[in-house]
Design an enzyme around this catalytic site. Structure first.
Site, mmCIF file in Angstrom:
data_model
loop_
_atom_site.group_PDB
_atom_site.id
_atom_site.type_symbol
_atom_site.label_atom_id
_atom_site.label_comp_id
_atom_site.label_asym_id
_atom_site.label_seq_id
_atom_site.Cartn_x
_atom_site.Cartn_y
_atom_site.Cartn_z
ATOM 1 N N HIS A 117 -6.232 -9.352 4.202
ATOM 2 C CA HIS A 117 -6.612 -9.209 2.898
ATOM 3 C C HIS A 117 -6.630 -10.180 2.023
ATOM 4 O O HIS A 117 -5.328 -10.860 1.655
ATOM 5 C CB HIS A 117 -6.232 -7.996 2.201
ATOM 6 C CG HIS A 117 -6.701 -7.608 0.726
ATOM 7 N ND1 HIS A 117 -8.075 -7.027 0.973
ATOM 8 C CD2 HIS A 117 -6.575 -7.563 -0.376
ATOM 9 C CE1 HIS A 117 -8.425 -6.841 -0.240
ATOM 10 N NE2 HIS A 117 -7.428 -7.082 -1.230
ATOM 11 N N ASP A 149 -8.381 -6.542 8.015
ATOM 12 C CA ASP A 149 -7.653 -6.260 6.638
ATOM 13 C C ASP A 149 -7.011 -4.996 6.630
ATOM 14 O O ASP A 149 -7.755 -3.749 6.620
ATOM 15 C CB ASP A 149 -9.044 -6.332 5.564
ATOM 16 C CG ASP A 149 -8.450 -6.430 4.185
ATOM 17 O OD1 ASP A 149 -7.408 -5.928 3.822
ATOM 18 O OD2 ASP A 149 -9.193 -6.893 3.327
ATOM 19 N N SER A 168 -11.741 -8.828 -3.912
ATOM 20 C CA SER A 168 -11.118 -7.456 -3.828
ATOM 21 C C SER A 168 -11.695 -6.549 -5.035
ATOM 22 O O SER A 168 -12.812 -6.302 -4.822
ATOM 23 C CB SER A 168 -9.895 -7.742 -3.998
ATOM 24 O OG SER A 168 -9.000 -6.393 -3.491
#
Length: 409
Positions: A352, A323, A194
């Site tokens: 995600h 996502d 991320s």
């Protein structure tokens, strides 16, 4: 789309990927091979008939996958034992780095090492990190890992009025220099998740060939922070669920370190604590801490999207197209096809940092392709610990007409 039927991995890459040195285990001979050809042989979860992600039947969309990843309890599994050390920064700050296995159990040597960067307000405790390291640091591979915790994260303290941002890469440089000093003969691969993936890819683009890393992996990278911010704000769940939740996490981090952060006269902490969204927090706190004119100035400067073409070590990027935090429109498809060092892999499902599969006790499917890639690169580099696996790029075939974008099965 019917996710329960399986989500084939789609690969986007230059048709002439960079070449790497590979030592044959039987003959000990070293041969050149194209990166994509090598990965096709060594990573069946990425490329081939078995490169299919089957989501958990009761987690059939990106929202469910993302919520489960955030709120499910993983405390009793993927147990990793860390030893923490503190790295001083030039501005008087400090960064907590967590080694595993602990240095007391595995003294420094030339063991291949995975450098890990976590997501927003996360740390070495995150389940998505632990489940990957569980595979890599235990037999039969027995690698070493070190998790770089961003300033103020993972219960670490700050000693200067500065936290972190998605675009500042100097802390990563500082930590990599420290890691190199500790284990100068170890080959290093980095894995970012991320926000950590965004920092990693931006750093790689800035450094080009000058990085000590022999390869890298980007997972759930937001890439385009401007586009991602706008996409988040235009959906109901994004605006009223995801963004406020992330803003709360950021505010909690700020509050923990308020006694130090109040030394920074550029910010108004009480104003930041009233933020209702990530964008508001970044406008009131992050952009001001790092001297940006506006929040979009910060987002544009921090976006790793613009650095993908400049990466000069093997880079695997894995993203899910559903996502809800990182929309598919923000993924660097053309940039991955342009750069012979880059392989972008996507699945239709996964959310995600989710990719959960199985019914009763879901596990993360993504650990298979991620670990396969790390192991493959380290095995290729086994011929000369500490040197780059990359030799040279192929001929210039970067035009969009010659692009490669295929289902792997």
């Amino acid at each position: 789309m019917f996710p329960f039927l399986g989500s084939p991995v789609k690969i986007y890459s230059n048709p002439e990927t960079a070449k790497i040195n590979v030592r044959d285990k039987a003959t000990k001979e070293i041969n050149e091979t194209k990166l994509l050809d090598y990965i096709s042989k060594k990573c069946p979860s990425l490329i081939g008939k078995n490169a299919v992600y089957y989501p958990t039947i009761w987690l059939q969309n990106g929202h469910l996958q993302t919520v489960y990843a955030a709120y499910a309890k993983f405390d009793g599994i993927h147990l990793i034992n860390y030893e923490r050390q503190l790295v001083e920064t030039p501005d008087g700050g400090q960064i907590a780095v967590d080694w595993t296995p602990p240095i007391s159990q595995k003294p420094f040597d030339n063991t291949p090492t995975i450098v890990v960067l976590h997501g927003l307000t996360g740390g070495s405790h995150e389940s998505y990190i632990r489940c990957l390291l569980e595979v890599l640091i235990n037999p039969p591979h027995n690698y070493r890992a070190v998790v770089i915790n961003f300033r103020g994260c993972a219960e670490s303290q700050i000693t200067s009025p500065r936290l972190y941002s998605a675009g500042v890469t100097d802390d990563l440089r500082t930590c990599l220099k420290y890691v190199q000093k500790c284990i100068p003969d170890s080959p290093l691969i980095a894995v970012g998740f991320s926000m950590g993936a965004n920092v990693l890819v931006k750093y790689l683009g800035e450094e080009g060939e000058n990085t000590p890393l022999i390869a890298a992996v980007s997972v759930g990278n937001p890439f385009d922070l401007v586009g991602g911010s706008r996409a988040l704000e235009r959906t109901y769940l994004g605006k009223y669920a995801y963004s406020p939740t992330m803003a709360t996490n950021l505010k909690n981090c700020l509050k923990r370190h308020e006694h130090i952060m109040k030394q920074d006269k550029k910010i108004n902490i009480s104003h930041g604590m009233s933020s209702r969204s990530v964008r508001e927090f970044d406008s009131r706190i992050t952009s001001k801490c790092f001297a940006y004119e506006t929040v979009d100035h910060y987002y544009r400067d921090a976006s790793s999207y613009f650095y993908v073409t400049k990466v000069r070590v093997p880079l695997l990027c894995l993203n899910a197209e559903d996502d809800p935090i990182v929309p598919a429109e923000c993924l660097p498809f053309d940039e991955a096809i342009y750069n012979p060092y880059c392989i972008l892999a996507t699945t239709y499902g996964g959310g995600h940092l989710g990719w959960f599969t199985g019914f009763r006790s879901p596990t993360r499917w993504c650990i298979k392709p991620l670990s396969e890639f790390c192991i493959a690169i380290l095995e290729a580099n086994d011929s000369n610990f500490g040197s780059k696996a990359i030799l040279e790029t192929g001929e210039d075939t970067s035009s969009s007409e010659e692009s490669t974008a295929v289902d792997s099965n």
